[in-house]
Design an enzyme around this catalytic site. Structure first.
Site, short mmCIF file in Angstrom:
data_model
loop_
_atom_site.label_atom_id
_atom_site.label_comp_id
_atom_site.label_asym_id
_atom_site.label_seq_id
_atom_site.Cartn_x
_atom_site.Cartn_y
_atom_site.Cartn_z
N ASP A 90 -8.03 -5.22 -0.06
CA ASP A 90 -8.56 -6.06 -1.12
C ASP A 90 -8.15 -7.53 -1.03
OD1 ASP A 90 -10.02 -4.12 -2.41
OD2 ASP A 90 -8.28 -3.35 -3.48
N HIS B 286 0.84 -1.18 0.00
CA HIS B 286 0.00 0.00 0.00
C HIS B 286 0.87 1.23 0.00
CE1 HIS B 286 -3.19 2.82 0.97
NE2 HIS B 286 -4.01 1.88 0.55
N1 CMC Z 1 4.13 -7.60 -4.96
C1 CMC Z 1 5.49 -7.61 -5.13
N2 CMC Z 1 6.27 -6.52 -4.93
C2 CMC Z 1 5.67 -5.38 -4.58
C3 CMC Z 1 4.28 -5.30 -4.37
C4 CMC Z 1 3.50 -6.46 -4.58
N3 CMC Z 1 2.17 -6.45 -4.41
N4 CMC Z 1 3.94 -4.04 -4.02
C5 CMC Z 1 5.07 -3.34 -4.01
N5 CMC Z 1 6.13 -4.16 -4.33
C6 CMC Z 1 7.56 -3.79 -4.37
C7 CMC Z 1 7.89 -2.97 -5.59
O1 CMC Z 1 8.30 -3.81 -6.66
C8 CMC Z 1 9.02 -2.10 -5.07
O2 CMC Z 1 10.17 -2.88 -5.01
P1 CMC Z 1 11.62 -2.20 -5.24
O3 CMC Z 1 11.78 -1.20 -4.15
O4 CMC Z 1 12.58 -3.33 -5.19
O5 CMC Z 1 11.56 -1.57 -6.61
C9 CMC Z 1 8.58 -1.79 -3.64
O6 CMC Z 1 7.79 -2.92 -3.24
C10 CMC Z 1 7.77 -0.51 -3.47
O7 CMC Z 1 6.67 -0.58 -4.37
P2 CMC Z 1 6.06 0.67 -5.13
O8 CMC Z 1 5.36 0.21 -6.36
O9 CMC Z 1 7.09 1.74 -5.27
O10 CMC Z 1 5.01 1.18 -4.06
P3 CMC Z 1 3.81 2.13 -4.36
O11 CMC Z 1 3.51 2.82 -3.09
O12 CMC Z 1 4.07 2.97 -5.56
O13 CMC Z 1 2.61 1.12 -4.77
C11 CMC Z 1 0.77 -0.33 -4.65
C12 CMC Z 1 1.60 0.73 -3.92
C13 CMC Z 1 -0.50 -0.60 -3.84
C14 CMC Z 1 0.35 0.20 -6.03
C15 CMC Z 1 1.62 -1.61 -4.81
O14 CMC Z 1 1.99 -2.10 -3.54
C16 CMC Z 1 0.90 -2.70 -5.62
O15 CMC Z 1 1.00 -2.69 -6.84
N6 CMC Z 1 0.18 -3.67 -4.94
C17 CMC Z 1 -0.56 -4.66 -5.65
C18 CMC Z 1 -1.90 -4.08 -6.12
C19 CMC Z 1 -2.87 -3.90 -4.97
O16 CMC Z 1 -3.09 -4.77 -4.16
N7 CMC Z 1 -3.55 -2.72 -4.98
C20 CMC Z 1 -4.57 -2.39 -3.99
C21 CMC Z 1 -4.16 -1.27 -3.08
S1 CMC Z 1 -5.26 -1.12 -1.65
C22 CMC Z 1 -6.79 -0.68 -2.27
C23 CMC Z 1 -6.81 0.57 -3.04
O17 CMC Z 1 -6.22 1.58 -2.64
O18 CMC Z 1 -7.45 0.60 -4.06
#
Ligand code: CMC
Length: 428
Positions: A364, A307
């Site tokens: 989710d 998140h």
């Molecule tokens: N699986 C594997 N690796 C992950 C995941 C995941 N679900 N989420 C983040 N990471 C890794 C990412 O690859 C990165 O690694 P590194 O630092 O080595 O490059 C690190 O963790 C930080 O990730 P980020 O993408 O920079 O983090 P963010 O804050 O931009 O993204 C997020 C947040 C929710 C988009 C992301 O965690 C994600 O894609 N999760 C899966 C989709 C999901 O479940 N979304 C629902 C969010 S909650 C409900 C809502 O708000 O709608």
């Protein structure tokens, strides 16, 4: 603590005021930065460090796992309130009295008839259309059927627009699902509670007397409360920025629905279930999917994990995990998908990759398990999220307009070609 921040650029110092919120969060107010520095801006892709507004609706502390609507904890609201009370609280700022709630519900009911011509638009969509696309289009179409724009100076006008959309959106949601299933449309029943009526409109059959299942009603009520607002997330920011051009409430909401659709946001609940089913079909090999999620050359992510703001735990996920257990037990369902989800969560919470990056299950991760137990089709999961988020979007839109916020218009740092001469087509 000092009440200014100093930025030094090329030996010259600029001071900016610090602003403190009611929960002691501090922000640097850089309103005067560009003018004072002769054109320098901040760069913050994804807005990870940028506050887009001041807001009195929802407080969350991602480090401590706190979420509160208008000061009330999500745990207490999920246990003690119903969705309509929470909607009123979010939109108008205070919990309603009995009379206020009754009036609110009655006004919503009076506005829950959808023009028959909307039905014609619905019929024009192919059955295979994703319900989120249909919902966004129909919400936008409502503007055409309610063309008078909201005078935001008038509390009455604002109130009327709010009860209208709260009345009509559940009808559009239910119709979207019924159209996909080839069922005749249902117009609801005024004698039912708000959430009961949503379920009736979704699940009634033309040849069968509809009876509500209290387990479903309570579960949906809780899920909708947990999704009702989440401060400046992607879809809410979309609603605020769309509305900041003084576009109307309904089209701003339609924009929010489109933003919610993506799998990194609300679309994650559908993606989680698809992922869990794929793991099950693959013999339950969770280790394989954990490895894929950690592999930087593989685009696969563990859906329902991580998140932007929660870096400890998502308080909504805790409540939903418990609710999933209770609902499945009450319904007497043993779902191998829930076991796979729990196994995956346990593995991830012990895995250094997820621990180091502070990746925890989000709202989710378990919600789809409950929707599935309630026989809600997978493609409708994000639509259910949308109906939960509706009061939050409305509250944020209303706040943005009442605070007379300026049009949302970020700057950019241009990295393209510098000026060059046009080359005629025959010389390219
Ligand atoms: N699986 C594997 N690796 C992950 C995941 C995941 N679900 N989420 C983040 N990471 C890794 C990412 O690859 C990165 O690694 P590194 O630092 O080595 O490059 C690190 O963790 C930080 O990730 P980020 O993408 O920079 O983090 P963010 O804050 O931009 O993204 C997020 C947040 C929710 C988009 C992301 O965690 C994600 O894609 N999760 C899966 C989709 C999901 O479940 N979304 C629902 C969010 S909650 C409900 C809502 O708000 O709608």
């Amino acid at each position: 603590m000092a009440n200014t921040a100093t930025i030094e650029i090329g030996g010259k110092k600029y001071e900016f005021p610090l602003v403190e919120g009611t929960e002691k969060e501090v922000a640097i107010d850089i309103k005067s930065l560009r003018a004072a520095t002769n054109g320098i801006i901040t760069l913050d892709s994804g807005y990870k460090n940028t506050g887009s507004c001041e807001s009195a609706i929802t407080f969350l502390d991602g480090e401590k796992g706190i979420l509160r609507y208008r000061g009330y904890s999500i745990e207490e609201l999920a246990e003690k309130a119903d969705f309509l009370e929470v909607a009123y609280l979010l939109i108008f700022g205070e919990l309603p009295t009995k009379d206020e709630l009754e009036k609110f519900h009655n006004d919503i009911k009076k506005n829950s008839i959808v023009d028959e011509d909307v039905h014609k638009i619905l019929n024009a969509f192919p059955k295979a259309a994703h319900p989120m696309g249909v919902l966004s289009s129909l919400t936008s179409a409502l503007t055409a059927f309610n063309p008078s724009s909201v005078n935001v100076e008038s509390e009455e006008d604002m109130y009327n627009a709010i009860v209208k959309i709260l009345g009509k959106m559940p009808v559009l949601v239910a119709w979207t699902m019924r159209k996909k299933q080839g069922l005749p449309l249902d117009y609801g029943d005024d004698s039912l509670g708000y959430v009961e009526n949503i379920l009736k409109m979704m699940f009634s059959k033309p040849n069968h007397k509809y009876e509500n299942n209290k387990i479903y009603v309570d579960a949906l009520d809780k899920l909708l409360i947990l999704h009702a607002d989440h401060e400046q997330n992607c879809s809410t920011s979309t609603v605020r920025i769309t509305g900041s051009s003084h576009a109307g409430l309904f089209v701003s909401l339609a924009a929010g629905i489109s933003a919610l659709w993506g799998p990194l946001h609300g679309g994650a609940n559908q993606a989680v279930l698809e992922m869990l089913e794929a793991i099950k079909a693959d013999g339950g090999d969770t280790a394989k999917y954990m490895a894929k999620a950690k592999d930087k050359n593989d685009p696969f992510r563990l859906m329902g994990f991580g998140h932007r703001v929660y870096k400890n735990f998502d308080p909504r996920a805790r409540i939903i995990k418990k609710a999933a257990d209770e609902v499945l037990e009450a319904l007497g369902i043993e779902d191998p998908i829930l076991e796979i989800a729990k196994g995956l969560e346990k593995e991830a919470l012990e895995d250094p990759y997820f621990v180091e990056r502070k990746l925890y299950p989000n709202v989710d991760f378990y919600s789809g398990v409950i929707y599935r137990a309630m026989n809600i089709p997978q493609e409708m999961f994000t639509v259910m999220f949308a109906i939960g988020r509706l009061p939050g979007w409305i509250a944020q839109w209303r706040e943005m307009r009442l605070r007379k916020e300026p049009i949302g218009r970020p700057r950019q740092l241009y990295i393209g070609e510098t000026e060059r001469s046009f080359v005629p087509i025959e010389k390219r």
